[in-house]
Design a protein around this motif. Structure first.
Motif, PDB file in Angstrom:
ATOM      1  N   UNK A  28       0.813  -1.226   0.000  1.00 49.20           N
ATOM      2  CA  UNK A  28       0.000   0.000   0.000  1.00 49.20           C
ATOM      3  C   UNK A  28       0.842   1.270   0.000  1.00 49.20           C
ATOM      4  N   UNK A  29       0.474   2.205  -0.868  1.00 45.90           N
ATOM      5  CA  UNK A  29       1.097   3.529  -0.909  1.00 45.90           C
ATOM      6  C   UNK A  29       0.223   4.466  -0.081  1.00 45.90           C
ATOM      7  N   UNK A  30       0.493   4.524   1.198  1.00 44.43           N
ATOM      8  CA  UNK A  30      -0.425   5.186   2.126  1.00 44.43           C
ATOM      9  C   UNK A  30      -0.240   6.707   2.157  1.00 44.43           C
ATOM     10  N   UNK A  31      -1.377   7.378   2.234  1.00 45.78           N
ATOM     11  CA  UNK A  31      -1.422   8.829   2.445  1.00 45.78           C
ATOM     12  C   UNK A  31      -2.524   9.120   3.451  1.00 45.78           C
ATOM     13  N   UNK A  32      -2.472  10.290   4.028  1.00 45.65           N
ATOM     14  CA  UNK A  32      -3.519  10.683   4.977  1.00 45.65           C
ATOM     15  C   UNK A  32      -4.717  11.242   4.214  1.00 45.65           C
ATOM     16  N   UNK A  33      -5.878  10.622   4.421  1.00 43.66           N
ATOM     17  CA  UNK A  33      -7.097  11.078   3.740  1.00 43.66           C
ATOM     18  C   UNK A  33      -8.246  11.147   4.737  1.00 43.66           C
ATOM     19  N   UNK A  34      -9.167  12.108   4.565  1.00 41.46           N
ATOM     20  CA  UNK A  34     -10.358  12.153   5.421  1.00 41.46           C
ATOM     21  C   UNK A  34     -11.274  10.977   5.088  1.00 41.46           C
ATOM     22  N   UNK A  55      -4.735   6.616   7.446  1.00 38.00           N
ATOM     23  CA  UNK A  55      -3.489   6.462   6.690  1.00 38.00           C
ATOM     24  C   UNK A  55      -3.617   5.217   5.818  1.00 38.00           C
ATOM     25  N   UNK A  56      -3.991   5.416   4.528  1.00 39.41           N
ATOM     26  CA  UNK A  56      -4.323   4.278   3.666  1.00 39.41           C
ATOM     27  C   UNK A  56      -3.894   4.503   2.221  1.00 39.41           C
ATOM     28  N   UNK A  57      -3.905   3.393   1.466  1.00 38.35           N
ATOM     29  CA  UNK A  57      -3.816   3.438   0.013  1.00 38.35           C
ATOM     30  C   UNK A  57      -5.252   3.594  -0.485  1.00 38.35           C
ATOM     31  N   UNK A  58      -5.600   4.754  -0.991  1.00 37.39           N
ATOM     32  CA  UNK A  58      -6.988   5.092  -1.329  1.00 37.39           C
ATOM     33  C   UNK A  58      -7.604   4.069  -2.295  1.00 37.39           C
ATOM     34  N   UNK A  59      -6.868   3.722  -3.342  1.00 36.55           N
ATOM     35  CA  UNK A  59      -7.389   2.803  -4.351  1.00 36.55           C
ATOM     36  C   UNK A  59      -7.723   1.435  -3.744  1.00 36.55           C
ATOM     37  N   UNK A  60      -6.824   0.931  -2.894  1.00 37.06           N
ATOM     38  CA  UNK A  60      -7.049  -0.395  -2.305  1.00 37.06           C
ATOM     39  C   UNK A  60      -8.206  -0.390  -1.315  1.00 37.06           C
ATOM     40  N   UNK A  61      -8.301   0.650  -0.491  1.00 39.80           N
ATOM     41  CA  UNK A  61      -9.383   0.709   0.498  1.00 39.80           C
ATOM     42  C   UNK A  61     -10.735   0.891  -0.187  1.00 39.80           C
ATOM     43  N   UNK A  98      -2.322  -3.125   5.563  1.00 39.90           N
ATOM     44  CA  UNK A  98      -2.419  -1.762   6.098  1.00 39.90           C
ATOM     45  C   UNK A  98      -2.201  -1.728   7.612  1.00 39.90           C
ATOM     46  N   UNK A  99      -1.975  -2.894   8.207  1.00 40.71           N
ATOM     47  CA  UNK A  99      -1.820  -2.945   9.660  1.00 40.71           C
ATOM     48  C   UNK A  99      -3.146  -2.846  10.382  1.00 40.71           C
ATOM     49  N   UNK A 100      -4.229  -3.193   9.682  1.00 45.55           N
ATOM     50  CA  UNK A 100      -5.574  -3.124  10.276  1.00 45.55           C
ATOM     51  C   UNK A 100      -6.191  -4.498  10.452  1.00 45.55           C
ATOM     52  N   UNK A 101      -7.456  -4.508  10.823  1.00 44.36           N
ATOM     53  CA  UNK A 101      -8.193  -5.761  10.992  1.00 44.36           C
ATOM     54  C   UNK A 101      -9.568  -5.634  10.346  1.00 44.36           C
ATOM     55  N   UNK A 102     -10.122  -6.779   9.968  1.00 44.34           N
ATOM     56  CA  UNK A 102     -11.492  -6.814   9.455  1.00 44.34           C
ATOM     57  C   UNK A 102     -12.228  -7.944  10.166  1.00 44.34           C
ATOM     58  N   UNK A 103     -13.387  -7.625  10.726  1.00 41.00           N
ATOM     59  CA  UNK A 103     -14.172  -8.625  11.447  1.00 41.00           C
ATOM     60  C   UNK A 103     -15.613  -8.577  10.969  1.00 41.00           C
ATOM     61  N   UNK A 136     -22.841  -7.331   9.787  1.00 42.28           N
ATOM     62  CA  UNK A 136     -22.056  -6.118  10.041  1.00 42.28           C
ATOM     63  C   UNK A 136     -20.571  -6.446   9.910  1.00 42.28           C
ATOM     64  N   UNK A 137     -19.883  -5.703   9.034  1.00 46.33           N
ATOM     65  CA  UNK A 137     -18.431  -5.768   8.916  1.00 46.33           C
ATOM     66  C   UNK A 137     -17.843  -4.557   9.627  1.00 46.33           C
ATOM     67  N   UNK A 138     -16.707  -4.770  10.302  1.00 46.69           N
ATOM     68  CA  UNK A 138     -15.985  -3.666  10.943  1.00 46.69           C
ATOM     69  C   UNK A 138     -14.547  -3.697  10.444  1.00 46.69           C
ATOM     70  N   UNK A 139     -14.164  -2.621   9.769  1.00 43.79           N
ATOM     71  CA  UNK A 139     -12.785  -2.463   9.286  1.00 43.79           C
ATOM     72  C   UNK A 139     -12.086  -1.479  10.216  1.00 43.79           C
ATOM     73  N   UNK A 140     -10.992  -1.914  10.810  1.00 42.49           N
ATOM     74  CA  UNK A 140     -10.224  -1.054  11.718  1.00 42.49           C
ATOM     75  C   UNK A 140      -8.907  -0.681  11.046  1.00 42.49           C
ATOM     76  N   UNK A 141      -8.679   0.623  10.871  1.00 42.06           N
ATOM     77  CA  UNK A 141      -7.489   1.120  10.163  1.00 42.06           C
ATOM     78  C   UNK A 141      -6.737   2.151  11.011  1.00 42.06           C
ATOM     79  N   UNK A 142      -5.413   2.264  10.787  1.00 38.46           N
ATOM     80  CA  UNK A 142      -4.631   3.233  11.582  1.00 38.46           C
ATOM     81  C   UNK A 142      -5.100   4.670  11.343  1.00 38.46           C
ATOM     82  N   UNK A 143      -5.203   5.416  12.425  1.00 42.46           N
ATOM     83  CA  UNK A 143      -5.596   6.824  12.338  1.00 42.46           C
ATOM     84  C   UNK A 143      -4.373   7.665  11.969  1.00 42.46           C
ATOM     85  N   UNK A 144      -4.567   8.601  11.051  1.00 44.55           N
ATOM     86  CA  UNK A 144      -3.473   9.493  10.662  1.00 44.55           C
ATOM     87  C   UNK A 144      -3.222  10.493  11.783  1.00 44.55           C
TER      88      UNK A 144
END
Length: 368
Positions: A215-221, A256-262, A344-349, A359-367
């Protein structure tokens, strides 16, 4: 002489009291262990049960103390689910001499049940139940990683071998297209080219699932990102009579994510939700809700629907490569999503019940 007798009595009383204190202490420890313990004597009567085992059975300790197995099974407090489990353990222990049993409770937690009996127990039967849910989760994660690694090897080896002949077929079909057009068979050309492209898309999915690019991560809202995905799926949702609702309460949160992949992951989850809602029936009013929550150093994206839901067996295999419940599915969408989120260093449950939605919960690192 009298004083010696009194001293002996006092000593005996102190010894008895000391022994009783030790006994009470150990009984108190056993009663409050995080493992469940239950003891039957040689006559099959329940003589001891601790708090955890009573909680696991779903019965009060006072109501089953001193009962036989038959009397316990007649207890109205016990659910049918637990009664079936007890009978299964009894049969496997008595008829097959099985000492270790693995089972899951009604909440989906895993327990390892060990039965101890024989000469060392003087005819008694001791059953202990240990919660091994975390170990099971680690085991399943390792198993999942092994399968994904194997998928990677398969994908890498077949992709090149299949793509070359497909490219050649596509080229020759395009050369033949003018001749087929003269014969009025251009529709055949269109179908062949479309199916070749579909085969290429499946190969791409294989490659992505085996090793998604770093992932080419950038900070996005997070809210604007979700809005873009919702816009991509709104037309399909309207055609299926479904509404997609985005809660915009957390506008300031960045991830902090790769926009295209997320986007690919969220798009896949929404499309799965649309399919699940469509399977319920034409008169069902579909609802997909997207919500964002802040959890310490992570941002959680909740995607819930009121579709048909999933049973426990489906849930345990949901992220397996090639597993699908769809007639036309490849079974790669969720395994790809699982790998992307992990990278991305996150989890999906996921949490789901039949008839109650998913219900899916995606947990991703906060920028920061």
């Amino acid at each position: 002489m009298l004083s010696e007798i009194q001293e002996t009595r006092v000593g005996s009383l102190q010894t008895f009291q000391s022994t009783q204190l030790v006994k009470d202490k150990y009984e108190n420890i056993l009663e409050h262990l995080d493992s469940g313990i239950i003891l039957f004597n040689r006559h099959g009567m329940l003589t001891f049960i601790n708090v955890q085992m009573a909680r696991l059975l779903g019965a009060s300790r006072s109501s089953i103390m001193g009962c036989s197995l038959t009397q316990i099974l007649r207890q109205s407090q016990l659910s049918r689910f637990n009664k079936r489990k007890i009978l299964r353990i009894y049969k496997e222990t008595i008829f097959y001499r099985k000492r270790h049993h693995e089972l899951s409770d009604e909440n989906g937690r895993y327990w390892l049940l060990t039965v101890t009996y024989g000469d060392q127990m003087d005819g008694d039967f001791l059953l202990s139940a240990k919660d091994v849910s975390e170990h099971k989760q680690i085991e399943q994660t390792a198993y999942q990683n092994d399968k994904l690694a194997m998928l990677g090897k398969i994908s890498a080896s077949i992709a090149h071998e299949i793509r070359n002949p497909l490219t050649a077929i596509r080229g020759f079909i395009q050369l033949l297209r003018p001749h087929l057009l003269q014969l009025g068979k251009d529709e055949y050309t269109r179908i062949i080219l479309m199916e070749i492209d579909r085969a290429n898309d499946i190969i791409c999915e294989f490659l992505n699932s085996s090793k998604p690019s770093a992932p080419q991560t950038i900070s996005v809202p997070v809210i604007p990102l979700l809005k873009e995905v919702v816009l991509l799926t709104e037309s399909e949702a309207l055609l299926k009579g479904c509404q997609i609702v985005l809660d915009e309460g957390q506008l300031s949160l960045n991830i902090l994510v790769d926009v295209k992949q997320i986007k690919q992951v969220i798009l896949n989850l929404i499309k799965n939700a649309l399919d699940a809602i469509g399977d319920v029936g034409h008169y069902h009013v579909g609802m997909i809700k997207l919500e964002v929550k802040e959890e310490r150093n992570n941002v959680d994206i909740h995607i819930s629907d009121n579709g048909k839901g999933m049973d426990h067996n489906t849930l345990t295999r949901l992220f397996d490569p090639f597993f699908t419940t769809k007639l036309s599915g490849t079974g790669l969408g969720l395994s790809v999503s699982y790998r992307i989120i992990k990278n991305h260093g996150g989890t999906i449950s996921v949490d789901s019940s039949v008839g109650e939605g998913t219900k899916f919960v995606i947990s991703l690192p906060k920028a920061k």
